[in-house]
Design a protein around this motif. Structure first.
Motif, short mmCIF file in Angstrom:
data_model
loop_
_atom_site.label_atom_id
_atom_site.label_comp_id
_atom_site.label_asym_id
_atom_site.label_seq_id
_atom_site.Cartn_x
_atom_site.Cartn_y
_atom_site.Cartn_z
N THR A 1 -4.21 -6.21 8.00
CA THR A 1 -2.75 -6.81 8.12
C THR A 1 -3.70 -8.46 7.77
OG1 THR A 1 -3.47 -7.22 10.26
CG2 THR A 1 -1.77 -6.02 9.67
N SER A 2 -4.97 -8.85 8.52
CA SER A 2 -5.58 -9.92 7.62
C SER A 2 -5.65 -10.25 6.66
CB SER A 2 -7.03 -10.60 8.46
OG SER A 2 -7.77 -9.10 8.16
N ALA A 3 -6.47 -9.05 5.72
CA ALA A 3 -5.90 -9.27 4.64
C ALA A 3 -4.87 -9.50 3.40
CB ALA A 3 -6.93 -8.22 4.04
N MET B 1 4.53 -11.13 11.37
CA MET B 1 5.01 -9.77 12.01
C MET B 1 4.17 -9.15 12.47
SD MET B 1 7.71 -11.81 13.48
CE MET B 1 7.07 -13.07 12.51
N ALA B 2 3.23 -8.34 11.40
CA ALA B 2 2.51 -7.43 11.63
C ALA B 2 0.85 -8.12 12.43
CB ALA B 2 2.14 -7.20 10.68
N SER B 3 0.37 -8.90 12.23
CA SER B 3 -0.24 -9.64 12.77
C SER B 3 0.13 -10.04 13.92
CB SER B 3 -0.64 -11.28 11.91
OG SER B 3 -1.75 -11.94 12.39
N LEU C 1 5.60 -2.57 13.18
CA LEU C 1 3.92 -2.46 12.45
C LEU C 1 2.48 -2.15 12.99
CD1 LEU C 1 5.70 -5.75 11.13
CD2 LEU C 1 6.16 -3.61 10.36
N ALA C 2 1.73 -2.65 11.73
CA ALA C 2 -0.06 -2.31 12.12
C ALA C 2 -0.83 -2.17 13.41
CB ALA C 2 -0.82 -2.69 10.26
N ASN C 3 -0.63 -3.74 13.23
CA ASN C 3 -1.37 -3.87 14.65
C ASN C 3 -1.08 -3.44 16.15
OD1 ASN C 3 -2.56 -5.41 12.45
ND2 ASN C 3 -2.57 -7.46 13.87
N PHE C 4 0.29 -3.07 15.77
CA PHE C 4 0.96 -2.90 17.44
C PHE C 4 0.51 -1.79 18.26
CE2 PHE C 4 3.83 -0.72 19.68
CZ PHE C 4 4.17 -1.55 21.14
N ALA C 5 0.50 -0.50 17.73
CA ALA C 5 -0.55 0.91 17.96
C ALA C 5 -1.77 0.60 18.71
CB ALA C 5 -0.32 1.84 16.63
N LEU D 1 3.24 -1.05 2.27
CA LEU D 1 3.97 0.19 2.92
C LEU D 1 2.61 0.63 3.76
CD1 LEU D 1 4.10 1.55 -0.65
CD2 LEU D 1 6.49 1.61 1.31
N LEU D 2 1.37 0.08 3.75
CA LEU D 2 -0.07 0.23 4.66
C LEU D 2 0.37 -0.31 6.36
CD1 LEU D 2 -2.95 0.84 2.56
CD2 LEU D 2 -1.97 2.59 3.86
N VAL D 3 1.06 -1.08 6.34
CA VAL D 3 1.68 -1.85 7.19
C VAL D 3 2.29 -1.32 8.07
CG1 VAL D 3 2.83 -3.87 7.93
CG2 VAL D 3 0.41 -4.29 7.11
N VAL D 4 3.36 -0.96 7.60
CA VAL D 4 4.60 -0.47 8.25
C VAL D 4 4.68 1.42 8.18
CG1 VAL D 4 7.02 0.42 7.42
CG2 VAL D 4 6.45 -1.75 6.60
#
Length: 495
Positions: free
Chosen positions: A347-349, A389-391, A397-401, A466-469
């Motif tokens: 997400t940061s990248a 939103m992922a960040s 989205l990615a960071n939440f998990a 795609l990776l973020v989702v």
């Protein structure tokens, strides 16, 4: 492949040295900028393919090393060429290969000494991979220091106006901590040799060294001085905003996505297992520094007007959350920390890619010169919104998990820490929403210099999206490989 056995074909060495072969090819092709670009891209795509092939070929659910190589190197001083891959390092190797492809694509238009630029990006890839694979302390230290060279030059030569200041600051911050770690390594080597008669830098052997509590504390502080700077853990973070602000896009992608992760990896692979009693004593201190960093960085990020500095401070905040999970010393919290570490790398990248694309269109990194992106660049704005939103940790989205696992695990062992951390998570939403509002919404202050997304930019953003989702909805493929290594580290890293 049998877990824990040496491989017949040196796959790990192939992974490690393939980017360095790309460095040589780029330098040979230096008269053709286009050939250098394609060579750098090809080597990193092949690297990613090999890493993915390994991931699907080994039994990631087994204990021990998935792949292992051990050869005599400098026998007189007990220095060996030892590489090992477990589930944790496997994820970080795949992340490295993937982000290296992204770094090359976002730098496709580099025209100032392109051969040397792409050679440095490839060299950085070898250095980072070496840190994630080395199991001999001298070998680890060589790769740890090698990371300094390409990043220092990338910032100092291809950065923005204050690039030399930022590069020198980065260099001295990281080098000062690394020298203390080197002194501790040599002292540990000598102590182990005096006790056993065997002088070695092998990680597994040095874990058996008998140390007094005072010795452990001194060595642990020396190792942590290097790792805390790289994370960066508060208050050793001061170099990061300047480095990100001045770095070229590829430098920011690799710095946020890879280099910062080497600090966390060093803590769990070397500092905790080598000095378990000191590590146990330090956990409340680590948690305190992590929580301070979480709140401090979030508050500072909210006040930033430079968008790269804002995202840089967000990394300090997120990595503080990762360290908090490690300090909780809990299986669930550790799995969440490692998952967040990988997801944050993506997400940061992705955010730094978006900031580079915004700068290409506005000619600025200043929020005051932005706004109205959705009106003229709706497709790019949609990607920007997704990654923002992922960040901030939006569910799905990615960071939440990773964040929710850290909170669950920390609540189980240290409920007060987790209760405080929840507030920090809420603060992360404030600065990220401010970034979104300042860039996407409102009137358009500057005319856009490019049309909406170009084909190369689609190629950049679609895999990241795609990776973020996917990792937000289904993180299990990342959790399965790390379960056994985390269990082993927790059992072997503490009395």
């Amino acid at each position: 492949m049998i877990a824990g056995s040496s491989t017949q074909f040196p796959l790990l060495s192939l992974l490690l040295w393939l980017p360095l072969a790309g460095v040589l090819l780029c330098l040979l092709l230096r008269k053709s900028a286009n050939a250098c670009r394609w060579a750098a891209l090809l080597f990193n795509v092949v690297l990613l393919g090999i890493a993915l092939w390994i991931a699907f070929s080994v039994d990631t659910g087994s204990s021990g090393w998935l792949l292992y190589e051990d050869y005599s190197w400098i026998e007189r001083f007990g220095i060996r060429y030892t590489l090992g891959l477990d589930g944790i390092s496997l994820l970080l190797v795949i992340l490295t290969a993937f982000l290296q492809v992204i770094a090359v694509l976002i730098s496709w238009q580099i025209d100032y000494h392109p051969a040397f630029f792409y050679a440095l990006v490839l060299m950085l890839g070898t250095a980072v991979l070496g840190v994630f694979l080395a199991l001999d302390l001298v070998l680890f230290y060589l790769f740890w220091e090698l990371m300094l060279i390409p990043m220092f030059v990338l910032i100092g030569v291809w950065g923005q106006q204050r690039r030399v200041y930022a590069a020198v600051k980065f260099f001295f911050f990281t080098l000062s901590g690394s020298l203390l770690m080197l002194l501790a390594m040599i002292s540990l080597y000598l102590l182990h040799g005096d006790q056993t008669g065997v002088y070695t830098f092998a990680l597994d052997a040095l874990k058996q060294t008998e140390l007094s509590l005072t010795q452990e504390l001194i060595f642990y502080i020396c190792f942590m001085s290097a790792f805390a700077v790289k994370v960066p853990l508060f208050p050793f973070h001061a170099w990061l905003p300047d480095a990100h602000e001045q770095a070229p896009a590829a430098g920011s992608v690799d710095l946020a996505g890879l280099v910062l992760k080497t600090g966390v990896y060093g803590i769990i692979r070397f500092a905790f297992p080598l000095f378990p009693n000191a590590a146990e004593m330090s956990l409340p201190v680590l948690a305190l520094l992590a929580l301070i960093g979480l709140f401090y960085a979030a508050a500072i990020a909210f006040k930033q007007t430079n968008i790269k500095r804002l995202v840089a401070y967000s990394s300090v905040s997120h990595l503080g959350f990762v360290i908090l999970g490690l300090a909780a010393w809990n299986q669930t919290a550790w799995e969440g920390s490692l998952l967040l570490m990988v997801n944050h790398g993506i997400t940061s990248a992705a955010l730094f890619v978006m900031l580079a694309l915004v700068r290409q269109r506005t000619g600025s990194n200043d929020l005051a010169n932005m706004g109205g992106l959705w009106q003229s660049q709706p497709k790019m704005s949609a990607f920007f919104l997704l990654f923002a939103m992922a960040s901030l940790g939006l569910p799905g989205l990615a960071n939440f998990a990773g964040e929710i696992l850290i909170l669950i695990g920390t609540f189980a062992s240290k409920p007060v820490w987790a209760s405080i951390a929840v507030i920090g998570v809420l603060l992360s939403a404030t600065y990220m929403l401010r970034l979104v509002q300042g860039v996407i919404w409102g009137p358009c202050r500057e005319p856009m210099k490019k049309e909406d997304l170009l084909p190369r930019e689609w190629l950049l953003l679609i895999p990241l999206a795609l990776l973020v989702v996917w990792l937000g909805c289904y993180p299990q493929p990342l959790l399965d490989p790390i379960r056994e290594p985390v269990t082993a580290l927790l059992q072997g890293g503490r009395p």
